[in-house]
Design a protein around this motif. Structure first.
Motif, PDB file in Angstrom:
ATOM      1  N   HIS A  20     117.398 -53.283  44.890  1.00  0.00           N
ATOM      2  CA  HIS A  20     117.577 -53.257  43.441  1.00  0.00           C
ATOM      3  C   HIS A  20     116.369 -52.638  42.750  1.00  0.00           C
ATOM      4  O   HIS A  20     116.510 -51.915  41.763  1.00  0.00           O
ATOM      5  N   ARG A  21     115.187 -52.895  43.275  1.00  0.00           N
ATOM      6  CA  ARG A  21     113.955 -52.334  42.715  1.00  0.00           C
ATOM      7  C   ARG A  21     113.976 -50.805  42.802  1.00  0.00           C
ATOM      8  O   ARG A  21     113.663 -50.103  41.840  1.00  0.00           O
ATOM      9  N   LYS A  22     114.366 -50.296  43.968  1.00  0.00           N
ATOM     10  CA  LYS A  22     114.429 -48.848  44.154  1.00  0.00           C
ATOM     11  C   LYS A  22     115.500 -48.225  43.257  1.00  0.00           C
ATOM     12  O   LYS A  22     115.285 -47.181  42.647  1.00  0.00           O
ATOM     13  N   HIS A  26     114.993 -45.423  40.373  1.00  0.00           N
ATOM     14  CA  HIS A  26     115.722 -44.157  40.435  1.00  0.00           C
ATOM     15  C   HIS A  26     116.446 -43.881  39.117  1.00  0.00           C
ATOM     16  O   HIS A  26     116.329 -42.803  38.543  1.00  0.00           O
ATOM     17  N   HIS A  27     117.190 -44.873  38.641  1.00  0.00           N
ATOM     18  CA  HIS A  27     117.963 -44.689  37.410  1.00  0.00           C
ATOM     19  C   HIS A  27     117.061 -44.600  36.186  1.00  0.00           C
ATOM     20  O   HIS A  27     117.339 -43.818  35.269  1.00  0.00           O
ATOM     21  N   TYR A  28     115.985 -45.366  36.157  1.00  0.00           N
ATOM     22  CA  TYR A  28     115.037 -45.302  35.052  1.00  0.00           C
ATOM     23  C   TYR A  28     114.447 -43.896  34.959  1.00  0.00           C
ATOM     24  O   TYR A  28     114.384 -43.308  33.882  1.00  0.00           O
ATOM     25  N   LYS A  40     103.135 -47.585  37.009  1.00  0.00           N
ATOM     26  CA  LYS A  40     102.535 -48.858  36.595  1.00  0.00           C
ATOM     27  C   LYS A  40     103.406 -50.035  37.024  1.00  0.00           C
ATOM     28  O   LYS A  40     102.900 -51.042  37.516  1.00  0.00           O
ATOM     29  N   ILE A  41     104.713 -49.906  36.831  1.00  0.00           N
ATOM     30  CA  ILE A  41     105.633 -50.990  37.214  1.00  0.00           C
ATOM     31  C   ILE A  41     105.534 -51.273  38.711  1.00  0.00           C
ATOM     32  O   ILE A  41     105.472 -52.426  39.133  1.00  0.00           O
ATOM     33  N   PHE A  42     105.525 -50.216  39.524  1.00  0.00           N
ATOM     34  CA  PHE A  42     105.512 -50.374  40.977  1.00  0.00           C
ATOM     35  C   PHE A  42     104.107 -50.480  41.558  1.00  0.00           C
ATOM     36  O   PHE A  42     103.939 -50.682  42.753  1.00  0.00           O
ATOM     37  N   ASN A  43     103.092 -50.296  40.711  1.00  0.00           N
ATOM     38  CA  ASN A  43     101.698 -50.350  41.134  1.00  0.00           C
ATOM     39  C   ASN A  43     101.384 -49.274  42.183  1.00  0.00           C
ATOM     40  O   ASN A  43     100.732 -49.530  43.190  1.00  0.00           O
ATOM     41  N   TYR A  53     109.461 -42.870  46.866  1.00  0.00           N
ATOM     42  CA  TYR A  53     109.969 -44.240  46.952  1.00  0.00           C
ATOM     43  C   TYR A  53     111.328 -44.386  46.293  1.00  0.00           C
ATOM     44  O   TYR A  53     112.234 -45.016  46.836  1.00  0.00           O
ATOM     45  N   ILE A  54     111.491 -43.789  45.112  1.00  0.00           N
ATOM     46  CA  ILE A  54     112.764 -43.949  44.393  1.00  0.00           C
ATOM     47  C   ILE A  54     113.799 -42.906  44.783  1.00  0.00           C
ATOM     48  O   ILE A  54     114.912 -42.912  44.277  1.00  0.00           O
ATOM     49  N   GLY A  55     113.445 -42.009  45.707  1.00  0.00           N
ATOM     50  CA  GLY A  55     114.401 -41.047  46.229  1.00  0.00           C
ATOM     51  C   GLY A  55     114.598 -39.824  45.367  1.00  0.00           C
ATOM     52  O   GLY A  55     115.521 -39.045  45.603  1.00  0.00           O
TER      53      GLY A  55
END
Length: 71
Positions: A20-22, A26-28, A40-43, A53-55
């Protein structure tokens, strides 16, 4: 394990919080293109790592290849 028939076993997977995080990332990114906030969110300290990471890196490469035409 779930069995489709006597010869094929399929492992059932439930989405994890990591999945769900990924997907969120991705969508964001697709909606906002705001990689700095995602970092910043994912550090994460690099755009390259965050995109991988998000593809998004794979999507961007595929899109470039699909749109490429010789001549």
């Amino acid at each position: 394990m779930e069995y489709l028939d006597e010869t094929v076993a399929v492992e059932k997977r439930t989405p994890s919080t990591h999945t769900h995080r990924k997907k969120f990332g991705h969508h964001y990114y697709k909606r906002t293109h705001d990689i700095e906030t995602l970092m910043k969110i994912f550090n994460y300290s690099s755009q390259k790592i965050t995109k991988r990471y998000i593809g998004v890196t794979d999507d961007e490469i595929n899109q470039l290849q699909n749109n490429f035409r010789l001549g």
